[in-house]
Motif scaffolding. Structure first.
Motif, PDB file in Angstrom:
ATOM      1  N   ALA A  73       0.817  -1.220   0.000  1.00  0.00           N
ATOM      2  CA  ALA A  73       0.000   0.000   0.000  1.00  0.00           C
ATOM      3  C   ALA A  73       0.849   1.267   0.000  1.00  0.00           C
ATOM      4  CB  ALA A  73      -0.940  -0.008   1.203  1.00  0.00           C
ATOM      5  N   TYR A  87     -21.906   3.776   5.537  1.00  0.00           N
ATOM      6  CA  TYR A  87     -22.053   4.453   6.821  1.00  0.00           C
ATOM      7  C   TYR A  87     -21.634   5.923   6.707  1.00  0.00           C
ATOM      8  CZ  TYR A  87     -22.389  -0.307   8.599  1.00  0.00           C
ATOM      9  OH  TYR A  87     -22.774  -1.607   8.818  1.00  0.00           O
ATOM     10  N   PHE A  89     -19.481   8.079   7.526  1.00  0.00           N
ATOM     11  CA  PHE A  89     -18.132   8.561   7.861  1.00  0.00           C
ATOM     12  C   PHE A  89     -17.972   9.979   7.312  1.00  0.00           C
ATOM     13  CE2 PHE A  89     -17.350   3.972   7.965  1.00  0.00           C
ATOM     14  CZ  PHE A  89     -16.599   3.863   9.123  1.00  0.00           C
ATOM     15  N   LEU A  97      -7.951   7.226   6.181  1.00  0.00           N
ATOM     16  CA  LEU A  97      -7.648   5.800   5.992  1.00  0.00           C
ATOM     17  C   LEU A  97      -6.464   5.600   5.051  1.00  0.00           C
ATOM     18  CD1 LEU A  97     -11.228   4.222   5.679  1.00  0.00           C
ATOM     19  CD2 LEU A  97      -9.553   3.747   7.463  1.00  0.00           C
ATOM     20  N   GLN A 146      -2.222   8.586   0.768  1.00  0.00           N
ATOM     21  CA  GLN A 146      -1.465   7.320   0.809  1.00  0.00           C
ATOM     22  C   GLN A 146      -0.080   7.504   0.186  1.00  0.00           C
ATOM     23  OE1 GLN A 146      -4.064   4.182  -0.503  1.00  0.00           O
ATOM     24  NE2 GLN A 146      -2.397   2.714  -0.758  1.00  0.00           N
TER      25      GLN A 146
ATOM     26  N   GLY B  65     -19.471  -3.693  10.781  1.00  0.00           N
ATOM     27  CA  GLY B  65     -18.373  -2.994  10.124  1.00  0.00           C
ATOM     28  C   GLY B  65     -17.627  -3.918   9.180  1.00  0.00           C
ATOM     29  N   LYS B  68     -19.666  -4.683   6.218  1.00  0.00           N
ATOM     30  CA  LYS B  68     -20.245  -3.473   5.617  1.00  0.00           C
ATOM     31  C   LYS B  68     -21.741  -3.665   5.411  1.00  0.00           C
ATOM     32  CE  LYS B  68     -19.695  -0.360   1.662  1.00  0.00           C
ATOM     33  NZ  LYS B  68     -19.243  -0.264   0.282  1.00  0.00           N
ATOM     34  N   ASN B  69     -22.358  -4.261   6.419  1.00  0.00           N
ATOM     35  CA  ASN B  69     -23.776  -4.576   6.284  1.00  0.00           C
ATOM     36  C   ASN B  69     -24.479  -4.273   7.603  1.00  0.00           C
ATOM     37  OD1 ASN B  69     -26.296  -5.891   6.117  1.00  0.00           O
ATOM     38  ND2 ASN B  69     -25.473  -7.256   4.558  1.00  0.00           N
ATOM     39  N   LYS B 200      -9.409   0.411  13.692  1.00  0.00           N
ATOM     40  CA  LYS B 200      -8.974   1.055  12.441  1.00  0.00           C
ATOM     41  C   LYS B 200      -9.311   0.181  11.240  1.00  0.00           C
ATOM     42  CE  LYS B 200      -4.965   4.019  13.114  1.00  0.00           C
ATOM     43  NZ  LYS B 200      -3.514   4.098  12.962  1.00  0.00           N
ATOM     44  N   GLU B 201      -8.998  -1.124  11.379  1.00  0.00           N
ATOM     45  CA  GLU B 201      -9.246  -2.058  10.289  1.00  0.00           C
ATOM     46  C   GLU B 201     -10.743  -2.163  10.002  1.00  0.00           C
ATOM     47  OE1 GLU B 201      -7.187  -2.519  12.752  1.00  0.00           O
ATOM     48  OE2 GLU B 201      -5.233  -2.939  11.858  1.00  0.00           O
ATOM     49  N   ASN B 203     -12.934   0.130  10.467  1.00  0.00           N
ATOM     50  CA  ASN B 203     -13.327   1.349   9.737  1.00  0.00           C
ATOM     51  C   ASN B 203     -13.081   1.162   8.246  1.00  0.00           C
ATOM     52  OD1 ASN B 203     -14.166   2.807  11.933  1.00  0.00           O
ATOM     53  ND2 ASN B 203     -12.219   3.860  12.228  1.00  0.00           N
ATOM     54  N   ALA B 204     -11.901   0.618   7.933  1.00  0.00           N
ATOM     55  CA  ALA B 204     -11.559   0.415   6.520  1.00  0.00           C
ATOM     56  C   ALA B 204     -12.536  -0.567   5.875  1.00  0.00           C
ATOM     57  CB  ALA B 204     -10.127  -0.101   6.398  1.00  0.00           C
ATOM     58  N   ALA B 206     -15.591  -1.104   6.830  1.00  0.00           N
ATOM     59  CA  ALA B 206     -16.917  -0.480   6.765  1.00  0.00           C
ATOM     60  C   ALA B 206     -17.025   0.452   5.559  1.00  0.00           C
ATOM     61  CB  ALA B 206     -17.195   0.299   8.054  1.00  0.00           C
ATOM     62  N   VAL B 207     -15.881   0.986   5.121  1.00  0.00           N
ATOM     63  CA  VAL B 207     -15.882   1.792   3.895  1.00  0.00           C
ATOM     64  C   VAL B 207     -15.941   0.863   2.678  1.00  0.00           C
ATOM     65  CG1 VAL B 207     -14.477   3.360   2.483  1.00  0.00           C
ATOM     66  CG2 VAL B 207     -14.737   3.783   4.912  1.00  0.00           C
ATOM     67  N   GLU B 210     -12.637  -3.867  -0.555  1.00  0.00           N
ATOM     68  CA  GLU B 210     -11.600  -3.621  -1.554  1.00  0.00           C
ATOM     69  C   GLU B 210     -10.777  -2.387  -1.161  1.00  0.00           C
ATOM     70  OE1 GLU B 210     -12.950  -4.500  -5.336  1.00  0.00           O
ATOM     71  OE2 GLU B 210     -11.153  -3.800  -6.379  1.00  0.00           O
ATOM     72  N   ASN B 211     -11.484  -1.395  -0.636  1.00  0.00           N
ATOM     73  CA  ASN B 211     -10.779  -0.195  -0.163  1.00  0.00           C
ATOM     74  C   ASN B 211      -9.842  -0.542   0.983  1.00  0.00           C
ATOM     75  OD1 ASN B 211     -11.065   2.637   1.668  1.00  0.00           O
ATOM     76  ND2 ASN B 211     -10.670   2.853  -0.503  1.00  0.00           N
ATOM     77  N   ARG B 213      -8.307  -3.375   1.460  1.00  0.00           N
ATOM     78  CA  ARG B 213      -7.119  -4.023   0.882  1.00  0.00           C
ATOM     79  C   ARG B 213      -6.201  -2.969   0.282  1.00  0.00           C
ATOM     80  NH1 ARG B 213      -9.511  -7.194  -2.200  1.00  0.00           N
ATOM     81  NH2 ARG B 213      -9.246  -9.169  -1.148  1.00  0.00           N
ATOM     82  N   VAL B 215      -5.764   0.165   1.005  1.00  0.00           N
ATOM     83  CA  VAL B 215      -5.029   1.048   1.926  1.00  0.00           C
ATOM     84  C   VAL B 215      -4.031   0.272   2.789  1.00  0.00           C
ATOM     85  CG1 VAL B 215      -6.837   2.821   2.010  1.00  0.00           C
ATOM     86  CG2 VAL B 215      -6.797   1.024   3.757  1.00  0.00           C
ATOM     87  N   PRO B 261     -20.088   6.462  12.923  1.00  0.00           N
ATOM     88  CA  PRO B 261     -19.718   5.101  12.527  1.00  0.00           C
ATOM     89  C   PRO B 261     -18.274   4.682  12.845  1.00  0.00           C
ATOM     90  CG  PRO B 261     -19.698   6.541  10.632  1.00  0.00           C
ATOM     91  CD  PRO B 261     -20.121   7.388  11.784  1.00  0.00           C
ATOM     92  N   ASN B 262     -17.440   5.654  13.271  1.00  0.00           N
ATOM     93  CA  ASN B 262     -16.031   5.338  13.527  1.00  0.00           C
ATOM     94  C   ASN B 262     -15.937   4.312  14.668  1.00  0.00           C
ATOM     95  OD1 ASN B 262     -13.315   5.342  14.350  1.00  0.00           O
ATOM     96  ND2 ASN B 262     -13.035   7.390  13.483  1.00  0.00           N
TER      97      ASN B 262
END
Lengths: 242, 319
Positions: A73, A87, A89, A97, A146, B65, B68-69, B200-201, B203-204, B206-207, B210-211, B213, B215, B261-262
């Motif tokens: 990454a 959600y 955010f 992120l 990033q 989270g 994501k559902n 943190k993970e 959160n990622a 929940a976004v 694929e996002n 992975r 980041v 949501p954080n």
């Protein structure tokens, strides 16, 4: 330098991408084009580790498969076409992120990324309230935060109107002025490939059929062979309407 | 935000005191120190209610989270149903461990929660090597139905124990012991702690997976870690209190409206919220129709379903 050697991706025994090899040097803007089902997105998804593949992809001397996710990454950033967030955010939380791989809370990088895409004023706003263009700029800011060497785009402007499409590519243009950055973009629009690419990979049936400067790879003969029609004539017709 | 947590903590303590003081028998505060009802019956029960609520709630928040559902929780994943099969089998077959009341049920429920997860993941993997969240949820729902039918078969052939099992499957926090409290506390601290460390993970995720992975999140490792932590927590909760629905589904939604949501803020909030919600539901279960007691699962489902509909209508109105 990213090097893909003999990449093959199969779904249920059917090769979606086959014998794909290319190199991407710093400063290059590589556009991957081709008809639907050509295997364009599959190739970049293999690079990002989203699909299993045979063959070898290296970054410098390192095999991508052997690199940790955070290491990859830091080198490769990805902007895709579907970025629905379920959600509420905030814009800043999504952009932040982008710093995950660095395990830091570098607010400066986040601030710069937000400023670069022009979203500083709405950093606290929920992403659920954003337009499609603003949302895509949010994810572009995430990739900028990033700070990768290689940026991979997978049809990032597909659902956007031409104003937003233009804005996204202008922002990318500015970012690519930073030395050492490489762009690999899957695009449908041949004009975009011609305008923004320094090199084009034309794909068909899972294979690269042409690799070269935009005017060479997108020659009338190549396009006719791949799309089964006189693409140049069709584009002239489209432009003629205006 | 610290003020929010302070308010959460105060609300939890007030609820705790209220639940300790209220019941079919009223004990004056001056007699609490020597009361068997308070220390022998209500205290372990109220603490267990709070701990089960907190565990189910943080598990639900993590699942929602990760996948994501907003409809995900232990029930959706199929783990609750799997744990129930184990617990029901232990009760029906009379499996106990001398000196450790409920240990047979606990071990069986946790074991089956684990096995359920293994089966769900193995089937998902066969269908989809990327272990996408949609596949996991689909297999989880199918597995839940399958497990529910096995539970029904076990009840059919349980003979005299059938009534006890049915009562247990509706959820019950009666007859809680300090041993259960320690079990919930230790598993909650360990596996709830693991979930908190993955905020943190989550959160990622929940976004978008694929996002996440892209980041730099190690999606496989995180997914397995979170799923295992959630499964063990649910397995232990099911063994202690039976199947209690809606806590993991509704409470994170309510807390998300306060904290956002954080997951760094959501999961600690869900711990407090889950504890308050289940302590109050348990209070209602044992006092509304006193001296008869309602199954806790019935109360959480009644309250949870109404709250859930209200939350969705509220969100729709906002949109």
């Amino acid at each position: 330098m990213l090097k893909a050697e003999n990449i093959k991706v199969e779904y249920f025994g059917r090769a979606i991408a086959d014998s794909v090899s290319f190199e991407a040097a710093p400063g290059e803007r590589i556009m991957i084009v081709g008809p639907n089902g050509a295997g364009k997105s599959t190739v970049v998804r293999a690079i990002t580790g989203a699909v299993p593949y045979s063959g070898k992809i290296t970054l410098g001397e390192q095999d991508l498969r052997k690199m940790k996710a955070v290491q990859t990454a830091r080198k490769i950033g990805v902007l895709t076409q579907n970025n629905f967030v379920g959600y509420a955010f905030s814009v800043e939380e999504v952009v932040r992120l982008g710093r995950y791989a660095y395990r830091d809370t570098n607010s400066l990088a986040v601030d710069e990324a937000l400023a670069r895409v022009g979203l500083s004023d709405i950093r606290g706003q929920s992403v659920l309230t954003l337009s499609g263009g603003e949302l895509q700029r949010t994810f572009l800011a995430q990739v900028f935060a990033q700070n990768p060497e290689i940026l991979i785009l997978d049809e990032p402007t597909n659902h956007l109107d031409i104003t937003y499409q233009k804005r996204i590519f202008e922002l990318l243009d500015e970012w690519l002025e930073i030395p050492g950055k490489t762009l690999i973009a899957v695009v449908h629009d041949l004009s975009l490939a011609k305008i923004y690419g320094t090199r084009v990979l034309l794909m068909n049936n899972g294979k690269i059929v042409a690799d070269g400067k935009p005017e060479e790879a997108l020659s009338p003969e190549n396009l006719t062979a791949v799309y089964g029609m006189d693409v140049g004539e069709y584009m002239k017709t489209l432009l003629g309407v205006w | 935000m610290p003020l929010t947590y302070l308010l959460f903590a105060v609300a939890t303590l007030v609820t705790f005191g209220l639940c300790l003081g209220l019941g079919s028998v009223m004990v004056p505060i001056s007699e609490w120190r020597t009361s068997q009802i308070i220390f022998g019956v209500r205290l372990p029960r109220v603490i267990c209610a709070g701990l089960v609520g907190a565990s189910l709630s943080i598990s639900g928040a993590a699942m929602q989270g990760l996948l994501k559902n907003p409809l995900a929780d232990g029930t959706t994943l199929g783990v609750s149903a799997g744990a129930s099969v184990g617990a029901v089998a232990a009760i029906a077959l009379g499996i106990t461990i001398p000196g450790l009341p409920f240990a047979g049920t606990t071990i069986f429920a946790s074991l089956f929660a684990f096995l359920s997860l293994a089966v769900i993941l193995a089937l998902s993997y066969r269908l989809d090597r990327g272990l996408s969240t949609d596949t996991i949820i689909l297999i989880g729902v199918i597995f839940s139905m399958f497990a529910a039918s096995i539970t029904s078969v076990l009840i059919t052939y349980a003979g005299e124990k059938a009534k006890n099992i049915v009562h247990w499957t509706l959820g019950s926090l009666a007859s809680q012991s300090y041993a259960n409290m320690w079990l919930l506390l230790v598993t909650g601290a360990v596996f709830g702690g693991i979930l908190l460390l993955h905020a943190k993970e989550l959160n990622a995720f929940a976004v978008g997976e694929e996002n996440a992975r892209n980041v730099g999140v190690s999606v496989w490792r995180v997914k397995l870690t979170v799923l295992i932590a959630v499964s063990i927590q649910i397995g232990v909760c099911v063994s202690v209190s039976g199947s209690i629905g809606f806590v993991g589904l509704v409470v994170p939604h309510m807390v998300r409206m306060i904290t956002g949501p954080n997951h760094k803020r959501l999961m600690p909030g869900a711990i407090f919220g889950g504890a308050i919600f289940l302590m109050l539901c348990d209070l209602a279960a044992r006092t509304l129709f006193s001296p008869r007691e309602l199954p806790i699962g019935v109360v959480t489902s009644l309250v949870g379903a109404v709250l859930f509909i209200r939350i969705f209508f509220a969100k729709r109105t906002v949109k």
